[in-house]
Design a protein around this motif. Structure first.
Motif, mmCIF file in Angstrom:
data_model
loop_
_atom_site.group_PDB
_atom_site.id
_atom_site.type_symbol
_atom_site.label_atom_id
_atom_site.label_comp_id
_atom_site.label_asym_id
_atom_site.label_seq_id
_atom_site.Cartn_x
_atom_site.Cartn_y
_atom_site.Cartn_z
ATOM 1 N N ALA A 116 5.386 -0.873 4.119
ATOM 2 C CA ALA A 116 4.864 -0.912 2.748
ATOM 3 C C ALA A 116 3.458 -1.488 2.690
ATOM 4 C CB ALA A 116 5.806 -1.728 1.861
ATOM 5 N N PRO A 119 -2.026 0.570 4.574
ATOM 6 C CA PRO A 119 -2.862 1.259 3.579
ATOM 7 C C PRO A 119 -2.534 2.747 3.472
ATOM 8 C CG PRO A 119 -4.204 -0.175 4.970
ATOM 9 C CD PRO A 119 -2.835 -0.125 5.589
ATOM 10 N N THR A 120 -2.124 3.340 4.583
ATOM 11 C CA THR A 120 -1.830 4.779 4.600
ATOM 12 C C THR A 120 -0.496 5.133 3.954
ATOM 13 O OG1 THR A 120 -0.998 4.429 6.846
ATOM 14 C CG2 THR A 120 -3.243 5.300 6.626
ATOM 15 N N SER A 121 0.291 4.107 3.575
ATOM 16 C CA SER A 121 1.616 4.360 3.002
ATOM 17 C C SER A 121 1.598 4.606 1.496
ATOM 18 C CB SER A 121 2.561 3.181 3.309
ATOM 19 O OG SER A 121 2.885 3.133 4.676
ATOM 20 N N ALA A 122 0.424 4.706 0.918
ATOM 21 C CA ALA A 122 0.318 4.882 -0.534
ATOM 22 C C ALA A 122 1.210 5.994 -1.086
ATOM 23 C CB ALA A 122 -1.141 5.118 -0.927
ATOM 24 N N PRO A 123 1.300 7.169 -0.433
ATOM 25 C CA PRO A 123 2.132 8.245 -0.984
ATOM 26 C C PRO A 123 3.624 7.930 -1.060
ATOM 27 C CG PRO A 123 0.549 9.110 0.605
ATOM 28 C CD PRO A 123 0.544 7.614 0.743
ATOM 29 N N ARG A 125 4.784 4.525 -1.140
ATOM 30 C CA ARG A 125 4.952 3.093 -1.391
ATOM 31 C C ARG A 125 6.086 2.808 -2.364
ATOM 32 N NH1 ARG A 125 -0.130 1.549 -1.041
ATOM 33 N NH2 ARG A 125 0.230 1.045 1.155
ATOM 34 N N ASP A 126 6.242 3.633 -3.390
ATOM 35 C CA ASP A 126 7.333 3.429 -4.349
ATOM 36 C C ASP A 126 8.688 3.613 -3.670
ATOM 37 O OD1 ASP A 126 5.538 2.902 -6.356
ATOM 38 O OD2 ASP A 126 5.663 4.896 -7.272
ATOM 39 N N ALA A 165 6.175 6.839 7.242
ATOM 40 C CA ALA A 165 5.072 5.870 7.211
ATOM 41 C C ALA A 165 4.289 5.928 8.516
ATOM 42 C CB ALA A 165 5.611 4.465 6.979
#
Length: 267
Positions: A116, A119-123, A125-126, A165
């Protein structure tokens, strides 16, 4: 990534569960054989290890690479509300059954938290946040519920997210990445190898020569690094690298590590 304190072992607040619950056999990792549920003879009455400062010298290397991810204090102080199994023997069997389940859940929480924070996990993250909440809720159930939990299907769902991730993080690395997932790399000659962004999940790197290798953004979740030579290797930003993997490897002051991890004392 700063590791949340609740996912780090706190032996001061644990009743020595890692010295009682697991079984181990006399080998290069353990000097003696001990059945599951029986206290190690080195466990003192105050729940501390009597040979903690000389485990490697006395043949207990296996103890030095064990990590409960904070499950010990969770079971001791939260699940069983501070009841010591020695003082309340009726809780022992239940506590010993809960501990390995809690350890598995805390391990998953550790990896999910790292994923989580990427930074690359934005898509996703929820999705990761939801899985963290779901896993944490499982750790807060009553003892009878926890001991009956089947963690396997939940681990499968978590692993799918962790792999996604990993894919997102490694996609940011230019060029073709090596896929050595689960590969037998025991004793492999990988000195100076470019393994940046490689998929090394579950790879057997026992005794591998990784001196000077570039392992940045490499996914090493579950990789066996026992006696791997990582002197001069670059492990900064390695994905899902944990302290116990470093503790099992051979490195030195030239090994580059993530800020959240520390060089073992025997390096």
């Amino acid at each position: 990534m700063p590791v949340p304190l609740n996912l780090l072992a706190d032996c001061e607040n644990c009743f020595g569960l890692c010295c009682v619950v697991p079984a181990f056999a006399a080998s290069s990792d353990f000097a003696i054989t001990k059945p599951a549920g029986q206290a190690c003879p080195n466990l003192r009455e105050d729940s501390r290890c009597g040979i903690h400062d000389k485990l490697r010298k006395t043949g207990f290397t296996g103890c030095t690479v064990y990590d409960c991810f904070g499950a010990g204090q969770k079971v001791s102080q939260v699940t069983f509300e501070g009841e010591d199994w020695r003082k309340t023997p009726k809780t022992a069997r239940s506590m010993f059954a809960v501990f390995p389940v809690m350890r598995d859940l805390h391990e998953l929480l550790y990896y999910l938290t790292e994923a989580a924070a990427l930074p690359t996990s934005a898509p996703i993250r929820d999705d990761l946040a939801g899985m963290i909440d779901r896993t944490d809720a499982m750790t807060r159930e009553k003892p009878d519920v926890i001991r009956e939990l089947d963690v396997h299907p939940h681990r499968g769902a978590v692993n799918a997210l962790l792999l996604r991730a990993s894919e997102l993080a490694r996609a940011a690395v230019p060029g073709k990445k090596k896929d050595r997932r689960g590969a037998d790399l025991i004793g492999a000659k990988l000195k100076g190898a470019n393994l940046r962004g490689a998929l090394l999940r579950g790879a057997y790197l026992i005794g591998a020569d990784l001196r000077g290798a570039d392992l940045r953004q490499a996914d090493v979740i579950g990789a066996d690094l026992r006696d791997a030579d990582v002197r001069g290797a670059d492990l900064r930003d390695a994905l899902f690298l944990i302290q116990s993997q470093l503790d099992a490897a051979k490195g030195d002051a030239t090994t580059k590590l993530p800020e959240s991890l520390s060089p073992p004392s025997h390096w």
